[in-house]
Write a protein that holds these residues in place. Sequence first.
Motif, PDB file in Angstrom:
ATOM      1  N   TYR A   1       2.867   1.464  25.197  1.00  0.00           N
ATOM      2  CA  TYR A   1       1.813   1.727  24.208  1.00  0.00           C
ATOM      3  C   TYR A   1       0.450   1.580  24.896  1.00  0.00           C
ATOM      4  CZ  TYR A   1       5.515   0.903  20.742  1.00  0.00           C
ATOM      5  OH  TYR A   1       6.662   0.964  20.000  1.00  0.00           O
ATOM      6  N   ASN A   2      -0.577   2.053  24.243  1.00  0.00           N
ATOM      7  CA  ASN A   2      -1.957   1.927  24.764  1.00  0.00           C
ATOM      8  C   ASN A   2      -2.041   2.381  26.216  1.00  0.00           C
ATOM      9  OD1 ASN A   2      -3.161   0.683  22.437  1.00  0.00           O
ATOM     10  ND2 ASN A   2      -1.945  -1.134  22.948  1.00  0.00           N
ATOM     11  N   THR A   3      -1.269   3.379  26.551  1.00  0.00           N
ATOM     12  CA  THR A   3      -1.214   3.817  27.949  1.00  0.00           C
ATOM     13  C   THR A   3      -1.552   5.299  28.023  1.00  0.00           C
ATOM     14  OG1 THR A   3       0.529   2.198  28.329  1.00  0.00           O
ATOM     15  CG2 THR A   3       0.271   3.894  29.997  1.00  0.00           C
ATOM     16  N   ASP A   4      -2.587   5.563  28.797  1.00  0.00           N
ATOM     17  CA  ASP A   4      -3.116   6.916  28.869  1.00  0.00           C
ATOM     18  C   ASP A   4      -2.690   7.576  30.173  1.00  0.00           C
ATOM     19  OD1 ASP A   4      -4.680   8.957  28.014  1.00  0.00           O
ATOM     20  OD2 ASP A   4      -6.412   7.692  27.596  1.00  0.00           O
ATOM     21  N   ALA A   5      -2.044   8.716  30.082  1.00  0.00           N
ATOM     22  CA  ALA A   5      -1.744   9.481  31.301  1.00  0.00           C
ATOM     23  C   ALA A   5      -3.004  10.240  31.684  1.00  0.00           C
ATOM     24  CB  ALA A   5      -0.607  10.451  31.021  1.00  0.00           C
ATOM     25  N   THR A   6      -3.410  10.149  32.947  1.00  0.00           N
ATOM     26  CA  THR A   6      -4.684  10.779  33.333  1.00  0.00           C
ATOM     27  C   THR A   6      -4.522  11.937  34.318  1.00  0.00           C
ATOM     28  OG1 THR A   6      -4.955   9.090  35.016  1.00  0.00           O
ATOM     29  CG2 THR A   6      -6.105   8.724  32.920  1.00  0.00           C
ATOM     30  N   GLN A   7      -3.433  11.942  35.062  1.00  0.00           N
ATOM     31  CA  GLN A   7      -3.292  13.004  36.071  1.00  0.00           C
ATOM     32  C   GLN A   7      -1.837  13.194  36.464  1.00  0.00           C
ATOM     33  OE1 GLN A   7      -5.313  12.152  39.734  1.00  0.00           O
ATOM     34  NE2 GLN A   7      -5.164  14.260  40.411  1.00  0.00           N
ATOM     35  N   ILE A   8      -1.529  14.441  36.799  1.00  0.00           N
ATOM     36  CA  ILE A   8      -0.189  14.722  37.321  1.00  0.00           C
ATOM     37  C   ILE A   8      -0.301  14.842  38.831  1.00  0.00           C
ATOM     38  CG2 ILE A   8       1.536  16.571  37.494  1.00  0.00           C
ATOM     39  CD1 ILE A   8       1.180  17.013  34.522  1.00  0.00           C
ATOM     40  N   ARG A   9       0.541  14.117  39.550  1.00  0.00           N
ATOM     41  CA  ARG A   9       0.592  14.249  41.017  1.00  0.00           C
ATOM     42  C   ARG A   9       1.717  15.223  41.364  1.00  0.00           C
ATOM     43  NH1 ARG A   9      -0.718   9.505  43.843  1.00  0.00           N
ATOM     44  NH2 ARG A   9      -2.653   8.620  43.020  1.00  0.00           N
ATOM     45  N   TYR A  10       1.517  15.995  42.412  1.00  0.00           N
ATOM     46  CA  TYR A  10       2.564  16.964  42.744  1.00  0.00           C
ATOM     47  C   TYR A  10       2.795  17.081  44.246  1.00  0.00           C
ATOM     48  CZ  TYR A  10      -1.133  20.185  44.076  1.00  0.00           C
ATOM     49  OH  TYR A  10      -2.205  20.760  44.702  1.00  0.00           O
TER      50      TYR A  10
ATOM     51  N   ASP B   1       6.051  22.431  44.479  1.00  0.00           N
ATOM     52  CA  ASP B   1       6.033  22.854  43.081  1.00  0.00           C
ATOM     53  C   ASP B   1       6.862  21.934  42.217  1.00  0.00           C
ATOM     54  OD1 ASP B   1       4.147  24.728  43.046  1.00  0.00           O
ATOM     55  OD2 ASP B   1       5.493  26.455  43.002  1.00  0.00           O
ATOM     56  N   ARG B   2       6.721  20.649  42.474  1.00  0.00           N
ATOM     57  CA  ARG B   2       7.404  19.631  41.650  1.00  0.00           C
ATOM     58  C   ARG B   2       6.419  18.529  41.324  1.00  0.00           C
ATOM     59  NH1 ARG B   2      12.881  19.251  41.349  1.00  0.00           N
ATOM     60  NH2 ARG B   2      12.802  17.019  40.958  1.00  0.00           N
ATOM     61  N   ILE B   3       6.605  17.930  40.166  1.00  0.00           N
ATOM     62  CA  ILE B   3       5.783  16.756  39.854  1.00  0.00           C
ATOM     63  C   ILE B   3       6.339  15.589  40.662  1.00  0.00           C
ATOM     64  CG2 ILE B   3       5.072  15.135  38.058  1.00  0.00           C
ATOM     65  CD1 ILE B   3       5.069  17.255  36.056  1.00  0.00           C
ATOM     66  N   SER B   4       5.420  14.837  41.303  1.00  0.00           N
ATOM     67  CA  SER B   4       5.898  13.668  42.060  1.00  0.00           C
ATOM     68  C   SER B   4       5.551  12.374  41.330  1.00  0.00           C
ATOM     69  CB  SER B   4       5.296  13.663  43.459  1.00  0.00           C
ATOM     70  OG  SER B   4       3.886  13.654  43.359  1.00  0.00           O
ATOM     71  N   GLY B   5       4.714  12.449  40.309  1.00  0.00           N
ATOM     72  CA  GLY B   5       4.394  11.240  39.548  1.00  0.00           C
ATOM     73  C   GLY B   5       3.319  11.498  38.515  1.00  0.00           C
ATOM     74  N   VAL B   6       3.172  10.557  37.600  1.00  0.00           N
ATOM     75  CA  VAL B   6       2.104  10.657  36.597  1.00  0.00           C
ATOM     76  C   VAL B   6       1.194   9.439  36.768  1.00  0.00           C
ATOM     77  CG1 VAL B   6       1.548  10.581  34.136  1.00  0.00           C
ATOM     78  CG2 VAL B   6       3.489  11.918  34.914  1.00  0.00           C
ATOM     79  N   GLN B   7      -0.072   9.740  36.983  1.00  0.00           N
ATOM     80  CA  GLN B   7      -1.059   8.682  37.160  1.00  0.00           C
ATOM     81  C   GLN B   7      -1.480   8.166  35.789  1.00  0.00           C
ATOM     82  OE1 GLN B   7      -2.566   8.131  40.513  1.00  0.00           O
ATOM     83  NE2 GLN B   7      -2.918   6.216  39.411  1.00  0.00           N
ATOM     84  N   LEU B   8      -1.485   6.859  35.615  1.00  0.00           N
ATOM     85  CA  LEU B   8      -1.925   6.267  34.350  1.00  0.00           C
ATOM     86  C   LEU B   8      -3.342   5.711  34.508  1.00  0.00           C
ATOM     87  CD1 LEU B   8       1.345   4.344  33.376  1.00  0.00           C
ATOM     88  CD2 LEU B   8       0.703   6.706  32.842  1.00  0.00           C
ATOM     89  N   ARG B   9      -4.035   5.548  33.384  1.00  0.00           N
ATOM     90  CA  ARG B   9      -5.414   5.060  33.456  1.00  0.00           C
ATOM     91  C   ARG B   9      -5.496   3.669  34.086  1.00  0.00           C
ATOM     92  NH1 ARG B   9      -9.539   7.386  31.695  1.00  0.00           N
ATOM     93  NH2 ARG B   9      -8.544   8.645  30.088  1.00  0.00           N
ATOM     94  N   ASN B  10      -4.445   2.868  33.898  1.00  0.00           N
ATOM     95  CA  ASN B  10      -4.479   1.518  34.474  1.00  0.00           C
ATOM     96  C   ASN B  10      -4.193   1.512  35.975  1.00  0.00           C
ATOM     97  OD1 ASN B  10      -1.734   1.886  34.751  1.00  0.00           O
ATOM     98  ND2 ASN B  10      -1.162   0.531  33.076  1.00  0.00           N
ATOM     99  N   GLY B  11      -4.112   2.673  36.578  1.00  0.00           N
ATOM    100  CA  GLY B  11      -3.946   2.752  38.027  1.00  0.00           C
ATOM    101  C   GLY B  11      -2.498   2.903  38.470  1.00  0.00           C
ATOM    102  N   SER B  12      -1.540   2.652  37.586  1.00  0.00           N
ATOM    103  CA  SER B  12      -0.129   2.750  37.988  1.00  0.00           C
ATOM    104  C   SER B  12       0.292   4.209  38.116  1.00  0.00           C
ATOM    105  CB  SER B  12       0.786   2.105  36.951  1.00  0.00           C
ATOM    106  OG  SER B  12       0.250   0.943  36.471  1.00  0.00           O
ATOM    107  N   LEU B  13       1.350   4.402  38.879  1.00  0.00           N
ATOM    108  CA  LEU B  13       1.936   5.736  39.033  1.00  0.00           C
ATOM    109  C   LEU B  13       3.372   5.664  38.529  1.00  0.00           C
ATOM    110  CD1 LEU B  13       1.341   8.568  40.380  1.00  0.00           C
ATOM    111  CD2 LEU B  13       2.596   7.695  42.345  1.00  0.00           C
TER     112      LEU B  13
END
Length: 451
Positions: A241-250, A253-265
């Motif tokens: 909860y209260n967790t914002d996804a801010t960026q997709i890492r790739y 042509d594959r997603i390698s991770g989702v960057q969260l606002r709190n800095g985690s991947l």
Amino acid sequence: MVPLTIHVKSPDSQSVVILGGGLAGLAAADRLSDLGYRVTLVERRPLLGGALIEDSPYDGPEPFTILGCHHATQALLHSLHAGSQQPADITIPLEFRLPDGSFVHYPRTSFPAPLHTWVNLLRFAGIPWKERWRLASWVEQLWEGDAELPADLEQRTAADWLASIGQSAQTRSLVWNPLAQWLTGNDLATMSADAFVRSMKPVFLSTHPDSRISVVQDSLLACFVQPITQRLRQQHATILYNTDATQIRYEQDRISGVQLRNGSLLQADWYVIALPPQQLTPLIPERWLTRYAYFQQLSELQSFDSTIVDVHIEQPCVSPRLILLNDTAFHSALITASAPDRTGITLTTTDNPFAQTRTDSRHDAAIPDLLRSWGLLASECKVVSIRRRTISNAILSLKPGAKSHRPIQRSPIENLLVAGAWTDTGWPPNLESAIVSGNRCAEAIALDRPT
Ligand SMILES: Cc1cc2nc3c(=O)[nH]c(=O)nc-3n(C[C@H](O)[C@H](O)[C@H](O)COP(=O)(O)OP(=O)(O)OC[C@H]3O[C@@H](n4cnc5c(N)ncnc54)[C@H](O)[C@@H]3O)c2cc1C
């Protein structure tokens, strides 16, 4: 602080990260965790359920409507409450308010399909007899295969097309416009004829049970969100909860991770993005936006706000009703019992900047008089409360051409799927569309499962 990388990959089962805890994300999470996937659900707000669920709990009624043709919604509801008591729903008639102040029902006969459609249409007194007859004959020709829907429906407005099949300006404004607004949030002058036909067909040109309109008195929270959350916890899914996804890492042509606002991947095998289009586009890497038409077209989709005014009155509700209105700021009034001695009236409007239907809180003082003029509030009865809430970007514009911009759930990126009521499901953006899109994402992932 060193950014944290969370691998939700698991040696024995595949993992899925789902962004967005609205009904689409919840439906996908529910199916996937049931299939044995390790699910992590990411939601920016402190609670799940999406746009319709409010931050501050409200003790009034938050009833919602389900149609008989909403098979995925009904199936989910049944599976969530199997064995326990199903949420009480009441079949309600569809009523239209005519200019002389009277109300007219759309009839529901139980003849076999397609006969009941024809009989209902012919018996519906909201449309002048001549136009009704013309429409019924045209519908019959469609069934018989003697007429076809024109190929250019997506290029024309619904208003233009209805005029071309002999529906007068009065019928368009009294019947078809409120119906279109109730089913899709869009009005006839701005929506495509194709979106109009698609939204009407499952309700009016299908079987008798499909045309049923029911109001569920329990909230979406109690019917869907809480039981799904409970099931997810039992399956050991992670809910952030209260967790914002801010960026997709790739990578490639594959997603390698989702960057969260709190800095985690967050890393997983699969990613389901179940966000509104305005929130999805900023996450997409620039390279994919320029390379794939699939992502470019998302910027063509437009949405507008919707305002709901909940009115509580000190008057028992004799029977729940759904009244479609014309020529007022509100397109529908859903009337239900909020307590044994109280009636709740939910008035809905869409704040389409292209239509003349805007209303603001300055109009609230006039609402009791408006309700009295519609015959919905007895003169001696007291209004207990009036509460207004606007949901930003709640309604997807279904203007001509929009259909081709609604994306399918499978994206060109191998491990990315897109869900949401606004995606291409064949439904207008509603609960059914959200659930169908979530289910389709889960099915697509399951189909790819290594054997
Ligand atoms: C006023 C109104 C009344 C309605 N009534 C009915 C009804 O009676 N019957 C019916 O069938 N349909 C109804 N609908 C339509 C239906 O409720 C919606 O279509 C459906 O709930 C949309 O679900 P969704 O999951 O696609 O999107 P959303 O509900 O928008 O969910 C998206 C979620 O993503 C989250 N999010 C956004 N950005 C991020 C981010 N960066 N990181 C993490 N999370 C993020 C949001 O907080 C949200 O929870 C109504 C809609 C409105 C506006």
